[in-house]
Design a protein around this motif. Structure first.
Motif, PDB file in Angstrom:
ATOM      1  N   VAL A   6     -24.638  74.762  -3.584  1.00 54.91           N
ATOM      2  CA  VAL A   6     -25.731  73.857  -3.267  1.00 54.91           C
ATOM      3  C   VAL A   6     -25.188  72.741  -2.387  1.00 54.91           C
ATOM      4  N   LEU A   7     -25.894  72.468  -1.306  1.00 55.22           N
ATOM      5  CA  LEU A   7     -25.538  71.358  -0.430  1.00 55.22           C
ATOM      6  C   LEU A   7     -26.275  70.122  -0.911  1.00 55.22           C
ATOM      7  N   ALA A   8     -25.524  69.101  -1.264  1.00 60.30           N
ATOM      8  CA  ALA A   8     -26.115  67.872  -1.804  1.00 60.30           C
ATOM      9  C   ALA A   8     -26.635  66.999  -0.666  1.00 60.30           C
ATOM     10  N   LEU A  29     -25.052  78.854   1.411  1.00 57.34           N
ATOM     11  CA  LEU A  29     -25.296  77.429   1.225  1.00 57.34           C
ATOM     12  C   LEU A  29     -26.792  77.165   1.139  1.00 57.34           C
ATOM     13  N   LEU A  30     -27.215  76.569   0.028  1.00 59.39           N
ATOM     14  CA  LEU A  30     -28.621  76.276  -0.201  1.00 59.39           C
ATOM     15  C   LEU A  30     -28.841  74.771  -0.219  1.00 59.39           C
ATOM     16  N   PRO A  31     -29.897  74.287   0.425  1.00 61.89           N
ATOM     17  CA  PRO A  31     -30.160  72.841   0.383  1.00 61.89           C
ATOM     18  C   PRO A  31     -30.633  72.438  -1.007  1.00 61.89           C
ATOM     19  N   LEU A  35     -33.870  73.555  -4.496  1.00 61.15           N
ATOM     20  CA  LEU A  35     -33.551  73.781  -5.907  1.00 61.15           C
ATOM     21  C   LEU A  35     -34.035  72.643  -6.804  1.00 61.15           C
ATOM     22  N   GLY A  36     -34.884  71.795  -6.239  1.00 60.92           N
ATOM     23  CA  GLY A  36     -35.492  70.743  -7.038  1.00 60.92           C
ATOM     24  C   GLY A  36     -34.607  69.535  -7.302  1.00 60.92           C
ATOM     25  N   VAL A  37     -33.572  69.356  -6.492  1.00 63.90           N
ATOM     26  CA  VAL A  37     -32.672  68.220  -6.675  1.00 63.90           C
ATOM     27  C   VAL A  37     -33.111  67.080  -5.767  1.00 63.90           C
ATOM     28  N   THR A  62     -28.307  71.742 -10.917  1.00 64.44           N
ATOM     29  CA  THR A  62     -28.478  73.161 -10.597  1.00 64.44           C
ATOM     30  C   THR A  62     -27.558  74.093 -11.386  1.00 64.44           C
ATOM     31  N   GLY A  63     -26.441  73.568 -11.886  1.00 64.89           N
ATOM     32  CA  GLY A  63     -25.454  74.434 -12.519  1.00 64.89           C
ATOM     33  C   GLY A  63     -24.629  75.224 -11.533  1.00 64.89           C
TER      34      GLY A  63
END
Length: 203
Positions: A6-8, A29-31, A35-37, A62-63
């Protein structure tokens, strides 16, 4: 098998750059926005503190392992400003036109030799939220501040940052060239050297 990271950050330009730089590593790499962050307040006093705050938050929600960077433009004539406050230099967060306008106003009339600056980036990879040994990499991209914007590519301060080696603004550079020589590209190149071992441990 790819490893999901996950990309913060919710910055689309940053996501595209990092996805391109990680394309051959086997990492997906997911934004964090997907993911609801939500963004957290960057209360650190250094770039690395802010990067760690963001990565820990994304990993905890996200874990997933989290990648975060913090970066900024440091102008020598301004004592390193805008620095940590690069994204909100003019007040609002991420208003590039206003930030550039303020920066050019601060440097108005200054001779080119005194307009030295550098982009700085730190990238951290946390394998989990409580990872006591994050991977940390830094990158510096030296240049000069132009007296007017040039080019239509990139984002942020790119139109007024001159790469003296190529004689082009960061917004005029070919994206592949920029990815290689930018502060973020240099930091990630350092990280990539250690990434295979870190990713293997995550699989």
């Amino acid at each position: 098998m790819s490893t999901r990271l996950v990309l913060a950050s919710g910055n689309a330009g940053k996501l595209a750059e990092l996805q391109a730089l990680l394309a051959d590593t086997g990492a997906e790499l997911l934004p964090q926005s997907a993911l609801g962050v939500e963004d957290i307040e960057e209360t650190g006093l250094t770039f690395i503190e802010n990067a760690l705050l963001k990565a820990r938050n994304a990993a905890r929600v996200t874990g997933l392992p989290a990648l975060a960077d913090d970066s900024g433009l440091c102008v020598d004539a301004l004592g390193g400003a805008p620095g940590l406050y690069s994204a909100r230099y003019a007040g609002g967060h991420g208003d590039s036109l206003a930030n550039i306008g303020k920066l050019l106003g601060e440097l108005e009339g200054l001779n080119p030799q005194w307009r030295t600056a550098h982009f700085y980036a730190v990238i951290v990879l946390l394998r989990h939220a409580d990872d006591p040994q994050p991977l940390v990499a830094e990158g510096i991209w030296p240049g000069l501040i132009l007296d007017a914007p040039r080019g239509s590519g990139g984002f942020g301060y790119d139109p007024v940052f001159l790469d003296t080696e190529h004689g082009l603004s960061a917004a005029e550079l070919d994206p592949a060239v920029k990815n290689r020589i930018s502060h973020r590209g240099r930091a990630l190149a350092h990280l990539r050297a250690r990434l295979p071992t870190a990713l293997a441990a995550l699989r």
